[in-house]
Design a protein around this motif. Sequence first.
Motif, mmCIF file in Angstrom:
data_model
loop_
_atom_site.group_PDB
_atom_site.id
_atom_site.type_symbol
_atom_site.label_atom_id
_atom_site.label_comp_id
_atom_site.label_asym_id
_atom_site.label_seq_id
_atom_site.Cartn_x
_atom_site.Cartn_y
_atom_site.Cartn_z
ATOM 1 N N ILE A 167 -41.361 -37.738 21.385
ATOM 2 C CA ILE A 167 -40.146 -37.036 20.965
ATOM 3 C C ILE A 167 -40.521 -35.644 20.467
ATOM 4 O O ILE A 167 -41.314 -35.500 19.524
ATOM 5 C CB ILE A 167 -39.413 -37.817 19.851
ATOM 6 N N ILE A 217 -34.096 -46.077 22.671
ATOM 7 C CA ILE A 217 -35.381 -46.469 23.239
ATOM 8 C C ILE A 217 -35.414 -47.991 23.145
ATOM 9 O O ILE A 217 -35.296 -48.568 22.061
ATOM 10 C CB ILE A 217 -36.559 -45.842 22.472
ATOM 11 N N LEU A 232 -36.635 -35.813 13.679
ATOM 12 C CA LEU A 232 -36.428 -37.019 14.474
ATOM 13 C C LEU A 232 -34.935 -37.259 14.626
ATOM 14 O O LEU A 232 -34.251 -37.568 13.645
ATOM 15 C CB LEU A 232 -37.098 -38.204 13.767
ATOM 16 N N ILE A 290 -32.155 -41.674 17.072
ATOM 17 C CA ILE A 290 -32.179 -42.460 18.307
ATOM 18 C C ILE A 290 -32.587 -43.888 17.948
ATOM 19 O O ILE A 290 -33.607 -44.091 17.277
ATOM 20 C CB ILE A 290 -33.194 -41.879 19.322
ATOM 21 N N THR A 301 -43.806 -38.784 17.553
ATOM 22 C CA THR A 301 -43.368 -37.404 17.403
ATOM 23 C C THR A 301 -44.625 -36.540 17.408
ATOM 24 O O THR A 301 -45.747 -37.070 17.353
ATOM 25 C CB THR A 301 -42.597 -37.183 16.082
ATOM 26 N N ALA A 322 -36.414 -45.576 17.846
ATOM 27 C CA ALA A 322 -37.436 -44.544 17.647
ATOM 28 C C ALA A 322 -38.606 -45.052 16.810
ATOM 29 O O ALA A 322 -39.668 -44.432 16.767
ATOM 30 C CB ALA A 322 -36.811 -43.314 16.995
ATOM 31 N N ASN A 323 -38.397 -46.185 16.155
ATOM 32 C CA ASN A 323 -39.471 -46.756 15.335
ATOM 33 C C ASN A 323 -40.337 -47.768 16.097
ATOM 34 O O ASN A 323 -41.226 -48.396 15.526
ATOM 35 C CB ASN A 323 -38.861 -47.414 14.088
ATOM 36 N N VAL A 352 -43.989 -45.006 20.409
ATOM 37 C CA VAL A 352 -43.084 -43.859 20.319
ATOM 38 C C VAL A 352 -43.698 -42.871 19.316
ATOM 39 O O VAL A 352 -44.028 -43.263 18.198
ATOM 40 C CB VAL A 352 -41.679 -44.278 19.839
#
Lengths: 446, 446
Positions: free
Chosen positions: B234, B210, B110, B113, B123, B116-117, B121
Amino acid sequence: METDVLIVGGSAAGLMAGITARKHYPEKKVTIVRKEDKVLIPCGIPYTLHTVDGPENNIIPDEAATGKDIELIINEVVEIDKENKNVKLKNGELIKYEKLVLGIGSSPFLPPIKGANLENVYTVKKDFELLKEMRNKVKENKEIVIIGGGFIGVEFADEIRKNDDTNVTIIEILDNVLSLVCDDILCEKAENKLRENGVNVLTESKVIEIVGDQKAEKVKLESGKEISADVVIIATGVNPNTELASEAGLDSNSKKGILVDEYMRTSDPDIFACGDCVEKPSYFGENFQAAWLASIATNEGRVVGANLYNLRRKKQKSIGIFSTIVDDLALGVAGLTKKQAENAGIEVVEGHAEAINRHPGSMPGAQLLGVSLIFQKYDGIIIGAQVYGADTAGEFLNILGLAIEKQMTAEDLATLQVGTHPALTASPVPYQLINAAEDAVIKLNS
Amino acid sequence: METDVLIVGGSAAGLMAGITARKHYPEKKVTIVRKEDKVLIPCGIPYTLHTVDGPENNIIPDEAATGKDIELIINEVVEIDKENKNVKLKNGELIKYEKLVLGIGSSPFLPPIKGANLENVYTVKKDFELLKEMRNKVKENKEIVIIGGGFIGVEFADEIRKNDDTNVTIIEILDNVLSLVCDDILCEKAENKLRENGVNVLTESKVIEIVGDQKAEKVKLESGKEISADVVIIATGVNPNTELASEAGLDSNSKKGILVDEYMRTSDPDIFACGDCVEKPSYFGENFQAAWLASIATNEGRVVGANLYNLRRKKQKSIGIFSTIVDDLALGVAGLTKKQAENAGIEVVEGHAEAINRHPGSMPGAQLLGVSLIFQKYDGIIIGAQVYGADTAGEFLNILGLAIEKQMTAEDLATLQVGTHPALTASPVPYQLINAAEDAVIKLNS
């Protein structure tokens, strides 16, 4: 007339020799003389009967030569004068050459069957007009009999059965169709597929006569059985064309072909030969026979074309890699079959694996692909492979051909690095080639 | 509890190690412990979003292990005691082993960014429930942004764009998607195909944030540009899982993976490791990085499974063979790209050829297949290959992978023996692999 490189024959071998000569020797004049007005793509011939809708859609375009600055002459070479380095055409004209290439092909072998000269009896010649005629006869008539269950016979049968209102019979003298070139597993799959599609497959059946008045009417077997036949197609192999060479005093053997050295030169060092007209050594030694294939012919054309003014490529000993498809079942072979190896006295171990060629199996285009690999027992080296199922079989077989050429062992192949993708191949877990090799590893260990 | 062979991890590497151990050591008890209730087929993950209609259709069946007499335990190993040769499960239970195999995989990397949490969002984790949730979110929402244009990002983009009423944007920091693994010719073909299908491809674009309240709302680029985003995926690579190993005192590197010897033993000779968690050497030496692929993981599983009680297989140096498909355009790479070779200081010659993969071209299923081959200039040995077009590209690439492994030269490949068939491959005259090699031969000579 005068040229630098003169090639006799414009099919796979001659054309490839010309294209290769052009690439390697751009300063030389390259001329192809061929007798056919239109050249058929040799392997495509069966497919003219149905799939590609006629021989006019199965032509090697002249552009393949002329577009590469190769002069093309439609005429027949009737004589070679190797002392004066010229050839005579049918019209008496002479063409002088520096280097001559013979790519004069093969002709159907016609077994001594009574009635083979009747009307509506055909052999498989690379002849546009004859093929057109045969196609029309096949379309017009109902009862079609094919003599010979090799690859060509099987391909003809599978094509012709696609026509409406047609009964196709294939007659094979041996125990199975494809029996000379495949092991039982493939032979039986091919036979079942033909039968499922309505082809009448007769094995262990010897034709003794084609019966008819002027035209073929029926085919008589040794057993006494008779089969109605409006059209008979004889597909029982080919013989090399060697006459032009032998009349010119070049060493040749009427059964095996024109003799060439390791650089593919005939007994005259300025005359090369390639393709079906040339003797073929097998990769596996003198006890084995190499097949005659367009892929081998082009390979030889590439050797000859590069060697003309600089001996750089050696003649390949043929592994024999070929494939076909019956309905939706692709089949292929590389190297020796188990039968061939065992008959020659080689003890073998066979590894086998089958898997879907996608992962997960619900991916589009999923089909079964199966692989059998044949290894020498004493050293574990791969000497043969057979593949069946999905139409990736064609390229899959070429991995195996290379593995045979490189004398890889079962152990090597059990840890072969391959790429896999859900939409393109089997999963790496059941990947057929590797699992078949692992199957053999376990057998070789035990 | 007690077993002979204990395998931690039930994905590609662990499963393959188990199956191989079972074949080589039928007398041993083999046990897999894995934490997932359902194991996803790793490469199939992108295809769960549309093509195979959900993660439930992309499962490695437990039967793959249990059907081969491998015991399966769903639990998490939290500790390894190598002195006493046992592992501790999450519930405190111990399992004693003779040989331990770690196939504990990798986790998404990760990048740092901001945002990202946020909700929505994701992965790309090998996690059934999470994937199901992501799929639902993707189906329910319109604006989907993918960060990272590697193979996984491209596959996700191509799948998601097949959904109705969806806008897909793919954001790549480099000059092209697939830029790290393909040369420009393939990158551009892939990009064009994505754009033709409505995917918004942004290259040379760096995501800095983000943005959103609780949920993702938009993605902000360094350029200031903002892209609406209901869901963000991501896909920027993975890191090996090494914690379990390093905590047990086994040598490892948190970026490169668990260290193993040439037989794939860790620093404890009774503990082996395979798959994404293990350091990967490149076939091409220390200057190059090997990819992490399921096909490599299974290869390593086969090495480990066979070596457990008898060191017989060496770890492979990875050539890197992988393929994908964008819409109807298959793409694949084996070995080094031109870029990678040149950046490392290797002078190369590239040969290229394209042809229809049928002959005549009117045969059903005809598609273009193109090949680029990369050779070292000083010795003509092949070090890389790229293939695009028809879906035979997958197996075609495996011929090339083997050619690279066997260090064949352009000259060798220009006279390679291959099998061809009208319904399965290109004609032998324009056969892509051979003609690309011949192209390189001419360039190497001049």
